[in-house]
Design an enzyme around this catalytic site. Sequence first.
Site, short mmCIF file in Angstrom:
data_model
loop_
_atom_site.label_atom_id
_atom_site.label_comp_id
_atom_site.label_asym_id
_atom_site.label_seq_id
_atom_site.Cartn_x
_atom_site.Cartn_y
_atom_site.Cartn_z
N PHE A 20 0.81 -1.22 0.00
CA PHE A 20 0.00 0.00 0.00
C PHE A 20 0.85 1.28 0.00
O PHE A 20 0.40 2.33 0.45
CB PHE A 20 -0.96 0.03 1.21
CG PHE A 20 -1.64 -1.28 1.45
CD1 PHE A 20 -2.52 -1.82 0.52
CD2 PHE A 20 -1.38 -2.01 2.61
CE1 PHE A 20 -3.13 -3.04 0.74
CE2 PHE A 20 -1.99 -3.23 2.83
CZ PHE A 20 -2.87 -3.75 1.90
N THR A 24 3.98 -0.36 -7.17
CA THR A 24 3.61 -0.72 -8.54
C THR A 24 3.17 0.52 -9.31
O THR A 24 3.46 0.66 -10.50
CB THR A 24 2.51 -1.79 -8.52
OG1 THR A 24 3.02 -2.97 -7.89
CG2 THR A 24 2.07 -2.14 -9.93
N GLU A 91 7.07 -7.19 -8.10
CA GLU A 91 6.93 -8.21 -7.05
C GLU A 91 8.16 -9.12 -6.99
O GLU A 91 8.05 -10.34 -6.81
CB GLU A 91 5.65 -9.03 -7.25
CG GLU A 91 4.37 -8.21 -7.30
CD GLU A 91 3.95 -7.62 -5.97
OE1 GLU A 91 4.65 -7.87 -4.95
OE2 GLU A 91 2.94 -6.90 -5.95
#
Length: 196
Positions: A20, A24, A91
């Site tokens: 959060f 990304t 990721e």
Amino acid sequence: MIHQHPPGTGWIEVICGPMFSGKTEELIRRIHRARYARQKVQIFKPAIDVRYDQTKVVSHNGREIPSSTIDQAAEIFDLLDPESRVVAIDEAQFLDTDTVRVARVLAGEGRRVIVAGLDQDYRGQPFETMMLMMVEAEYVTKNMAICLVCGAPAHRNQRLIEASGRVILGSEAEYEARCRRCFKPLKAEEDLLFEA
Ligand SMILES: [Zn+2]
């Protein structure tokens, strides 16, 4: 961020931080800018991350961009377009530490490599691939989230449910961002690399 490098010189950028924190989103922003500059970009992500889509990188707020899924970083060499100037990996904490070697080779060939991922797991321990990548990289951006308890800048991932295993893919129901003061590991861990 503007990097002035002689033509043909590659480098590695890391975007890290907790969940959060917009990692990304920042990755997608940099990719869009590279594309505006007419640079060929390829994006890879681990096959384990199928929260939103198998073939796209999607941020929490829904922005998306096409990507290729891989199980191991070395597969990037097979999928690589020789024309690609920018190689992005999202990721990356879910990929093994060989990812650092792959990034080093790609940068050595003159490419810009952008690596995004979690730097810490839910215990506050480093993800090894990201830890090593931060040492290898020329540029490191560490994003902060906002602590959902007190509103301070947050760099930890608080797991909200009891679960075994290190890799549990996140959603708002299972994790929240916490600051140093508000972070509470669920139980003592015996295999910690560092004291939490
Ligand atoms: Zn807090």
